[in-house]
Every structure is written in structure tokens, then in C-alpha cells.
Design an enzyme around this catalytic site. Sequence first.
Site, PDB file in Angstrom:
ATOM      1  N   LYS A 156      64.270  10.478 108.159  1.00 39.72           N
ATOM      2  CA  LYS A 156      63.846  10.209 106.686  1.00 39.72           C
ATOM      3  C   LYS A 156      64.248  11.395 106.043  1.00 39.72           C
ATOM      4  O   LYS A 156      64.365  12.558 106.696  1.00 39.72           O
ATOM      5  CB  LYS A 156      62.223  10.241 106.663  1.00 39.72           C
ATOM      6  CG  LYS A 156      61.640   9.604 105.563  1.00 39.72           C
ATOM      7  CD  LYS A 156      61.426   7.973 105.722  1.00 39.72           C
ATOM      8  CE  LYS A 156      61.147   7.242 104.512  1.00 39.72           C
ATOM      9  NZ  LYS A 156      60.952   5.977 104.779  1.00 39.72           N
TER      10      LYS A 156
ATOM     11  N   VAL B 252      57.268  -5.769  97.146  1.00 34.42           N
ATOM     12  CA  VAL B 252      57.041  -6.655  98.433  1.00 34.42           C
ATOM     13  C   VAL B 252      55.501  -7.497  98.362  1.00 34.42           C
ATOM     14  O   VAL B 252      55.345  -8.721  98.456  1.00 34.42           O
ATOM     15  CB  VAL B 252      56.580  -5.599  99.683  1.00 34.42           C
ATOM     16  CG1 VAL B 252      56.007  -6.344 100.929  1.00 34.42           C
ATOM     17  CG2 VAL B 252      57.956  -4.923  99.858  1.00 34.42           C
TER      18      VAL B 252
ATOM     19  N   GLY C  25      53.993  -4.850  93.758  1.00 29.65           N
ATOM     20  CA  GLY C  25      55.344  -4.509  93.526  1.00 29.65           C
ATOM     21  C   GLY C  25      56.411  -5.558  94.104  1.00 29.65           C
ATOM     22  O   GLY C  25      56.176  -6.706  94.321  1.00 29.65           O
TER      23      GLY C  25
ATOM     24  N   GLY D 211      48.363  -4.284  95.340  1.00 31.10           N
ATOM     25  CA  GLY D 211      49.822  -4.056  94.819  1.00 31.10           C
ATOM     26  C   GLY D 211      50.602  -5.112  94.786  1.00 31.10           C
ATOM     27  O   GLY D 211      50.886  -5.818  95.676  1.00 31.10           O
TER      28      GLY D 211
HETATM   29  P1  NAI Z   1      56.636  -0.881  94.655  1.00 28.05           P
HETATM   30  O1  NAI Z   1      56.815   0.440  94.249  1.00 28.05           O
HETATM   31  O2  NAI Z   1      57.598  -2.168  94.226  1.00 28.05           O
HETATM   32  O3  NAI Z   1      55.100  -1.487  94.786  1.00 28.05           O
HETATM   33  C1  NAI Z   1      54.075  -0.872  94.805  1.00 28.05           C
HETATM   34  C2  NAI Z   1      53.025  -1.483  93.824  1.00 28.05           C
HETATM   35  O4  NAI Z   1      51.732  -0.885  94.235  1.00 28.05           O
HETATM   36  C3  NAI Z   1      53.260  -1.371  92.495  1.00 28.05           C
HETATM   37  O5  NAI Z   1      53.421  -2.343  91.541  1.00 28.05           O
HETATM   38  C4  NAI Z   1      52.223  -0.199  92.044  1.00 28.05           C
HETATM   39  O6  NAI Z   1      51.754  -0.562  90.578  1.00 28.05           O
HETATM   40  C5  NAI Z   1      51.100  -0.738  92.937  1.00 28.05           C
HETATM   41  N1  NAI Z   1      49.929   0.352  93.042  1.00 28.05           N
HETATM   42  C6  NAI Z   1      50.021   1.615  93.079  1.00 28.05           C
HETATM   43  N2  NAI Z   1      48.857   2.124  93.144  1.00 28.05           N
HETATM   44  C7  NAI Z   1      47.976   1.162  93.400  1.00 28.05           C
HETATM   45  C8  NAI Z   1      46.566   1.118  93.555  1.00 28.05           C
HETATM   46  N3  NAI Z   1      45.893   1.879  93.563  1.00 28.05           N
HETATM   47  N4  NAI Z   1      46.027  -0.237  93.803  1.00 28.05           N
HETATM   48  C9  NAI Z   1      47.011  -1.245  93.588  1.00 28.05           C
HETATM   49  N5  NAI Z   1      48.111  -1.260  93.220  1.00 28.05           N
HETATM   50  C10 NAI Z   1      48.641  -0.182  93.283  1.00 28.05           C
HETATM   51  O7  NAI Z   1      56.727  -0.664  96.489  1.00 28.05           O
HETATM   52  P2  NAI Z   1      57.208  -2.013  97.539  1.00 28.05           P
HETATM   53  O8  NAI Z   1      58.519  -1.716  97.736  1.00 28.05           O
HETATM   54  O9  NAI Z   1      56.548  -3.442  97.153  1.00 28.05           O
HETATM   55  O10 NAI Z   1      56.392  -1.181  98.568  1.00 28.05           O
HETATM   56  C11 NAI Z   1      55.068  -1.453  98.986  1.00 28.05           C
HETATM   57  C12 NAI Z   1      54.740  -0.731 100.340  1.00 28.05           C
HETATM   58  O11 NAI Z   1      55.284  -1.446 101.179  1.00 28.05           O
HETATM   59  C13 NAI Z   1      54.797   0.774 100.213  1.00 28.05           C
HETATM   60  O12 NAI Z   1      53.937   1.565 100.706  1.00 28.05           O
HETATM   61  C14 NAI Z   1      56.052   0.844 100.819  1.00 28.05           C
HETATM   62  O13 NAI Z   1      56.343   2.035 101.535  1.00 28.05           O
HETATM   63  C15 NAI Z   1      56.066  -0.348 101.940  1.00 28.05           C
HETATM   64  N6  NAI Z   1      57.093  -0.748 102.479  1.00 28.05           N
HETATM   65  C16 NAI Z   1      58.063  -1.271 101.549  1.00 28.05           C
HETATM   66  C17 NAI Z   1      59.346  -1.944 102.211  1.00 28.05           C
HETATM   67  C18 NAI Z   1      60.187  -2.513 101.164  1.00 28.05           C
HETATM   68  O14 NAI Z   1      61.138  -3.481 101.655  1.00 28.05           O
HETATM   69  N7  NAI Z   1      60.322  -2.499 100.043  1.00 28.05           N
HETATM   70  C19 NAI Z   1      59.640  -1.968 103.675  1.00 28.05           C
HETATM   71  C20 NAI Z   1      58.318  -1.173 104.277  1.00 28.05           C
HETATM   72  C21 NAI Z   1      57.468  -0.749 104.084  1.00 28.05           C
END
Ligand code: NAI
Length: 347
Positions: A78, A183, A181, A179
Site C-alpha cells: 500500500k 460501492v 458511494g 455510505g
Molecule cells: P466512496 O468514497 O465512493 O464512498 C464512500 C461513501 O461514504 C461516500 O458517499 C461518503 O459520503 C460516505 N460517508 C462518509 N462518511 C459517512 C458516514 N459517517 N455515514 C454514512 N456515509 C458516509 O468509496 P467506495 O469506493 O464506495 O468505498 C467504500 C468503502 O469500501 C471504503 O471503506 C473502501 O475502502 C472500501 N472498499 C472499496 C473498494 C472499491 O472497489 N471501491 C474495494 C474494497 C474496499
Amino acid sequence: MLNLPDFDDHEAVTWVSDRKSGLRAVIAQHSTVLGPAAGGCRLWSYGSPEAGVVDALRLSRGMSYKNAMAGLPLGGGKAVIFGPVPADQREAVFEAFGAAVERLAGRYVTAEDVGVSVSDMQIVARQTRAVSGLPRASGSVGGDPSPYTARGVLRGIEVAMRQADGRTDLEGVRVAVQGLGSVGGALCGLLAERGAKLLVADPHPDRVAAVCEATGAKAVPLDAILFQDVDVLAPCALGGILTAEVIGALNATVIAGAANNQLADRAASAALAASDLIYVPDYVINAGGIIVVAAEYLGGQTEADVLDRVDAIGPRVADLLARAAREAVPVDALADQLAAGLIEAAR
Ligand code: NAI
């Protein structure tokens, strides 16, 4: 660094400074036993250099375990870039980061993580081939890993619900998604297609509105989403959300979501072990993204191969949950033990 509790005999930890661009970064290679140390690059404003080093140590070990459990020929690594990076320096910073990755001669393979986009990785790719998560060329696999992560999480939820109450479908199953986002949003779509009833929360009102409209989900306040009376809690936002206190106050049967490092600390693991909750270890259920990233980097796989590998997360989770129940051991400790065992066996 040697005194940090998160140092786990990492093979190499490289401090990168580039005066011209202002880049300051750490690249941690936890293990290259199974293959090149693969794991994304995070851009974050850490409170101290030590905080960034700790994050790189912890996340790179997590990648070793995730890649081992997913059966990928990859080790764990990482990178963290210390933010903030001024907009007019961003290109120079990622050029310099790409050059630093190249100096590691293929022992570390990078990709996007929090705060880093596909366009940043395109800049990195000018300097090194040890990069993945680039735009998908026509006819090849790759591109945005999030839909694959969401599909893997869905498979994990399906088998966890089967273990919880013998269900073979998700019709009417209540799921709280924290969340929305890349995923979380995709996961809501998949769950709604299968008739699940969704409760959702995100600080971005536009994301909440879009998901509610598309899926019929009900919005819940941010500070209440974890504590809903549901079958499944799917954390898809931040890590470290499951403290012992939170675990004691949950009203879910299953915890199964994409967020990395969901368990805050050892006390949280202990609280989980003492509870009736069915927890699906984060790095086992969220491997869909690295599976497609690996396919893109290593080549030789079709889209169907990738989907088969992502769907295999289901049986893997089922085996893990069944074994933990049979042996009466905490499932997170069992996953760590199996992952470390796979690496040691290959060594
Ligand atoms: P992202 O940044 O697109 O989405 C995260 C979402 O969480 C955002 O919409 C944000 O506004 C929201 N958020 C932040 N604080 C919050 C809270 N207190 N309550 C509710 N929502 C909140 O990230 P993504 O790519 O969707 O990833 C989500 C999680 O999954 C992260 O922890 C990431 O490390 C993990 N992950 C993602 C992968 C991927 O393929 N994108 C692969 C493996 C793990």
C-alpha cells in the site's frame, strides 16, 4: 518504525520525498511471497508522518491477507501520499510517485484508493507499468472496480443470511447500508433487484435522494444508520466504525459490508466474539475490486472468468462462517490465521 505495533515484519517500507513536486509518500511492501505487493495508493492529510506510516503498515498487511484469501498470485502493499496536494501540483506529484513506484522494479503494483482517481493513475502510468485501475480498453477486463466489489459483497450477504436463518433469497430482507458511494450505491441496486428492503445514510443528500428514488430505500439519519433493527448491516463508508460500544448497541443479525478495517481495535474483536452477531470479515467479502484489478494487471482472463472469481466469494464466506461456528472461534481471528497460513505455506 520498528517499535510501532502495526509493524509486522514488513519486507520493505520506502519513504519517498521529491523536493521539486513536493511529493511525500510512504510505500509499504508487507509481503511479496505470493507475488508482487499489490495495493492502492491513498492520498490523505495525516496529522503526522507517523500516522501515515501506521496507515501504510496496517493497510499493506490487510492487502496481503485479502489477496491470499482471494487466491490471487499477489502479495500485499500500500502507498500513502501525504496531502494536501495543491491542484496545480497534482500532476507533478503523481508523476514523481510513478517514478518512485518504477524504482521498486515491479515489486509493488499500485492502483487507486481513497482520494485518488483513475486520471491520477493515468499520470502514474506514464512512469511505470506497475499500475492498475486504468480505463478499460475495449475487449479487455478492468476499469472501475466498485461494481465488482459490490457484487462480491452481495454474494457474502446471501450466504450469511443463509447461515443466519436458512434463507435462500433476499426477498424482504432488511438491510441498512452506511455510505452510498461507488460501492454502497451499486450494492443498493443489486439488493433492491432481489427484493431487499433498504435503509440508507450518506452525508451527501444528492446520493441519498438518487438511491431512494432508484431503489425505494428509506433515508435514515447518519448517526442512526448503524443501530437500525435490520437483518443486515452493510458498512460501506469508513473503517474503524465497529467499536465495542457500537457492537453492544447493534440491532442487526449480520454485519457484511465493503468498508476496509471495520473493527476499530482488539476490544471490538472481543465484543464481536462475545455477541451473537454473524460478522463477515471485511477483506474476505470486499475482494471483488482487487480481483478485477489483478485480472487487468496480470492479463489472460475474460469478463466471465472475473465474475466467476468474484462469485466464489460466496462459497468462501460460507466455508469460513461454517468453520468458525464448528470450531467455536472468532471468525475474524480465523480469517487472519488462514490468510497468514497461506502466505507461510507459500514461503
Ligand atoms: P466512496 O468514497 O465512493 O464512498 C464512500 C461513501 O461514504 C461516500 O458517499 C461518503 O459520503 C460516505 N460517508 C462518509 N462518511 C459517512 C458516514 N459517517 N455515514 C454514512 N456515509 C458516509 O468509496 P467506495 O469506493 O464506495 O468505498 C467504500 C468503502 O469500501 C471504503 O471503506 C473502501 O475502502 C472500501 N472498499 C472499496 C473498494 C472499491 O472497489 N471501491 C474495494 C474494497 C474496499
